[in-house]
Design an enzyme around this catalytic site. Structure first.
Site, PDB file in Angstrom:
ATOM      1  CB  SER A  94     -14.954  42.663  16.789  1.00 32.00           C
ATOM      2  OG  SER A  94     -15.644  43.288  17.983  1.00 32.00           O
TER       3      SER A  94
ATOM      4  CE  LYS B  24     -14.769  53.658  18.548  1.00 34.53           C
ATOM      5  NZ  LYS B  24     -13.312  53.787  17.721  1.00 34.53           N
TER       6      LYS B  24
HETATM    7  N1  PMP Z   1     -15.236  45.721  17.567  1.00 34.95           N
HETATM    8  C1  PMP Z   1     -16.145  46.646  17.441  1.00 34.95           C
HETATM    9  C2  PMP Z   1     -17.660  45.660  17.490  1.00 34.95           C
HETATM   10  C3  PMP Z   1     -16.439  47.937  17.009  1.00 34.95           C
HETATM   11  O1  PMP Z   1     -17.598  48.620  17.027  1.00 34.95           O
HETATM   12  C4  PMP Z   1     -14.782  48.434  16.906  1.00 34.95           C
HETATM   13  C5  PMP Z   1     -14.931  49.913  16.503  1.00 34.95           C
HETATM   14  N2  PMP Z   1     -15.001  50.325  15.179  1.00 34.95           N
HETATM   15  C6  PMP Z   1     -13.809  47.790  17.002  1.00 34.95           C
HETATM   16  C7  PMP Z   1     -13.933  46.249  17.124  1.00 34.95           C
HETATM   17  C8  PMP Z   1     -12.625  48.285  16.684  1.00 34.95           C
HETATM   18  O2  PMP Z   1     -12.168  49.447  17.748  1.00 34.95           O
HETATM   19  P1  PMP Z   1     -11.026  50.374  17.191  1.00 34.95           P
HETATM   20  O3  PMP Z   1     -12.023  51.449  16.501  1.00 34.95           O
HETATM   21  O4  PMP Z   1     -10.714  51.171  18.242  1.00 34.95           O
HETATM   22  O5  PMP Z   1     -10.090  49.906  16.372  1.00 34.95           O
END
Ligand code: PMP
Length: 320
Positions: A282, A65
């Site tokens: 994630s 991010k």
């Molecule tokens: N994984 C984590 C740990 C995140 O903080 C985020 C951001 N919300 C994402 C995945 C997903 O990324 P994006 O916001 O670009 O979809």
């Protein structure tokens, strides 16, 4: 850019000597992006299939991010929507907030972050360490509750804040269209056949996906989501039961894969113990999903993205 040192060998001693151009000390913000692409092909059961993953915790704020936060702030500076003295405010489950906090500190802006109260202590402590102020929203309302509260605060004092609104800001996905996507093409010599990523704000998926499809429409884009609204994988959204981000374009998704939180946790623990990769949940979800894709191919180059590192999840006790 960091210039490589030139190595010379004399009497079995290797000396590092200065390169021809003088070294230029870099700013911390210049370290955002250009992350390594790791080879995870050893996890795939099929010999003709390669699996690679972008190590996004190499960004200075520790997550993917940083890229979106920097782009949203710099685009706003250039268009006059962010001016000195204003406070940056946004709703964030943590990583974008840490990015804003770091960039705000480096550029001299105050940062206010609206987060659900149940976000891990490490995330809040990290943002506070960079000087950001945390405003807690109702944990039962999740990230949607944080979005609603941020909007109320901005509406009450419109001129004082710059509200990037990462869910509806094109600079979010453009960061990935201009950096993450081209890096993946360059690091795979344009051999990538599949891109697999989780959906949060959907900025990563939209930006990388658009860049890859423009390069070759045959590249398959696979989106990952928690299997239902009760499965918690920090950073990811179950879109059917959430406010759908304005930047999301479902027509870009070739295939959608549901991920069980338990599978994501198991893969996250495996990556730490079997690959030396301490990543967030994630990232575990991403590798689990990418392996489901890879293990059904005869040949291909599957690329996924590990959004953040595991250190800020240790308090959850899931690694033990
Ligand atoms: N994984 C984590 C740990 C995140 O903080 C985020 C951001 N919300 C994402 C995945 C997903 O990324 P994006 O916001 O670009 O979809």
């Amino acid at each position: 850019m960091t210039l490589p040192l030139v190595l010379t060998r004399s009497e079995n001693i290797v000396w590092a000597v200065a390169p021809e151009q003088p070294y230029r000390p870099a700013s911390i913000l210049e370290q955002i992006g250009n992350t390594p692409l790791l080879d995870l092909s050893f996890l795939v059961d099929r010999p003709g299939v390669e699996l690679y993953a972008k190590a996004e915790w190499f960004n200075p704020g520790g997550s993917v991010k940083d890229r979106a936060a920097l782009r949203m702030i710099e685009d706003a500076e250039q268009t006059g929507r962010l001016t000195p003295g204003q406070t940056i405010i946004d709703a964030t489950s943590g990583n974008t907030g840490i990015g804003y906090a770091l960039i705000g500190a480096a550029k001299g802006y105050a940062v206010h972050l609206v987060m659900p109260a149940n976000v891990t202590v490490e995330r809040k402590a990290l943002a506070r360490a960079y000087g950001a102020q945390i405003i807690e929203s109702d944990p039962l309302e999740g990230s949607d509750g944080a979005i609603r509260l941020a909007r109320e605060i901005v509406a009450a004092q419109p001129g004082g804040y710059f509200y990037p609104d990462q869910y509806n800001n094109d600079s979010n996905w453009r960061a990935h269209y201009d950096t993450t996507g081209p890096e993946i093409l360059c690091q795979t010599n344009s051999r990538v056949t599949h891109f697999v990523a989780g959906l949060g704000t959907t900025g990563t998926f939209m930006g990388v996906g658009r860049r890859l499809k423009e390069t070759s429409p045959a590249i398959q884009l696979v989106a990952l989501q928690p299997a239902d609204e009760l499965q918690v994988i920090e950073g990811l959204k179950h879109l059917e039961s959430s406010l759908v981000p304005g930047i999301f374009d479902p027509s870009l998704v070739d295939r959608s894969l549901p991920i069980e939180a338990g599978d994501a946790w198991e893969m996250t623990r495996r990556l730490a113990r079997e690959a030396g990769l301490l990543v967030g949940f994630s990232a575990g979800a991403a590798v689990h999903g990418a392996l489901q894709v890879a293990n059904r191919l005869d040949s291909g180059v599957v690329v996924t993205l590990l959004p953040d590192g595991g250190a800020k999840y240790l308090s959850l006790g899931l690694f033990e």
